[in-house]
Design an enzyme around this catalytic site. Sequence first.
Site, short mmCIF file in Angstrom:
data_model
loop_
_atom_site.label_atom_id
_atom_site.label_comp_id
_atom_site.label_asym_id
_atom_site.label_seq_id
_atom_site.Cartn_x
_atom_site.Cartn_y
_atom_site.Cartn_z
N GLU A 195 75.99 -39.48 36.80
CA GLU A 195 76.15 -38.96 35.43
C GLU A 195 75.76 -39.98 34.36
O GLU A 195 75.15 -39.64 33.34
CB GLU A 195 77.60 -38.51 35.19
N HIS A 217 89.30 -31.09 37.54
CA HIS A 217 88.24 -30.08 37.54
C HIS A 217 88.39 -29.10 36.38
O HIS A 217 87.69 -28.10 36.34
CB HIS A 217 88.26 -29.29 38.85
#
Lengths: 326, 329
Positions: free
Chosen positions: B64, B133
Amino acid sequence: MKKYSKDFLRQLYRTMLRIRVCEESLVDPILNGDVRCPVHLCSGEEAVAAGICASLNETDYIFGNHRSHGHFLAKGGRIDVLVAEIYGKETGCSRGRGGSMHLIDPENGMMGAAPIVAGTISLAVGAALASHIRREKRVSVSFFGDGATNEGVLFECMNLASLKKLPIIFVCENNFYATHMPVAECRPECDIADIAKPFNIPNVRVDGNNVLKVFETAKEAVAACRDGSGPFFIEAITYRLRGHVGPDDNIQGTHTDIRPQEEIDMWKKKDPIINFERYLLDNDVLSESEVSEIKREIDQEVREAHVFADNSSYPEESELNAYVFK
Amino acid sequence: MSLNNRKLQYSLAANEAFHQMMGEDESVFLIGQGVKSPWYVGNTARGLLERFGPDRVIDTPVSENAVTGAAVGAAMSGMRSVVVHPRMDFMMYALDPIINQAANWYYMNGGKLSVPIVFWGIINRGGEQAAQHSQALHTILGHIPGLKVVMPSTPYDAKGLMISAIKDDNPVVYIDDRWLHSTEGVVPEEIYEVPIGKGAIRREGNDVTLVAVSFIMRHALEAAAELAQENIEVEVIDLRTIKPLDKDLVLESVKKTGRLAVADSGWKTYGLAAEISAFVFEEAFDSLKAPFVRVTLPDLPAPASSALEKLYYPTTKDIVRAIRGMVNK
């Protein structure tokens, strides 16, 4: 020797000398408080910036770090706007908003610099990605220090760049110290060039104080990148003759107490500019009087840059809010 | 079906924005983890890889930080980048290129180089996915000077704000919520922009101003309908953009109603609801008839078990209860 034109060699010498004279001209202003922003001088490391940038076109990209005066100048930047930036003036290359650590000159491909260690490596990968998408063959160079090799993002970047075959040259300027910490205390092994191997990236360790060796290596790297065979990794072994920040040279026994005097003395003998000057004189590329003339010109350019900075205004208070958004 | 009444899913509205912007402007490209995988990005990227090829629809390894930084660097170098984080939680690895680099670049370089990039993050609340999440982390980014942050709640805005974000010369964080992806609404076929920094009144009312954004807008509208049965007329404002805030719209409404309630799908402390309440307090104190109320997540990580999840996420009932309480005081 013969394969280089006299003009080219003179230009390499001039590039390095401009950087050195500019850097050293900042010492007194820092010590007497006229320059207040943090300044990371690159005296001693000029051959890396000069050798790498001599292999690039104006349209190629470079990204710097906290110690990037040399990169800015070697890529074609003006001394006066650099000095004005360091003084926080509106005429500075970043209009006084960035200071010494944020130098930019997009017209010459200097896309910016930032002191977050390893923070600009991915940006340089992105410039290479842009070049790749547009099929332009522009090369992108990321300059970072040995300290940045301890940041995880470098490894992500090498992986991504190799995977996508991007035209980027990773240039690690290994000066053996990450601020105060010797490289041997940062890494279990110190052959930094080897870190590129697992990513199938060609890598070369080069004497970063020998401008011609840096140039030859860079030329090979640039050719590979233009050819679609990028990326490339160069570890340039060099040394900063000044401290991490400011003019202090961090000699052991002084308040900063970091580096042994003998080590500094040894590296002074490897001064990239003095050695290259001797080489040019010995090989009759330049005469003593030509060297003196070059020195006189550069001294004058740097003096005028300080006058320019001194005569320039600070940013207007009414413009504090300018440039948050375009 | 007339052109302007066509209905489209929220996720396909965003997809249409990509098709049209990438078709119109060769500098636009999409990069991120899973852009060729519906498992990651649903149908938001449908047909893009086939139409524009792997050079402009770039699926990446899980890196990322580097991938986001590369998208930033490409934007500095003449591209218009869209970088997707299919779970916003993973975007935290990329805060250096987003905050230190992209948000500051234009200012700290004296306006010499702007960064036209969209940081697209998807919130995936619920589903027993637990704390890593499902986080709604929009206010972290709303705090940062140099970033704009949009959070569309309707398919119309999903397309219009994505187009505006791509066309903007500055870094724009575009945050959507997986729970919105299957919602349907009217979406014009042509290219159109929804202005960044402008909210919208979704329901008019004179008793309470209820400010909400993104997914929780659904609960806000349900709550307003329910309260109308009790003769409490709620004016519902969809912020659409959380930075810069449409202060004028909120202030005008509060001056009319005298009451402010904020519903946010993020946490309470230092959150969006706190910011809205603070500026209303600063700028419309004399109009207030009652203390403001905030309906938010409690200050704790998301639990996995559905037995706890149902307590954790604010509902229509929570909003109704909060507003009823403030009106009946």
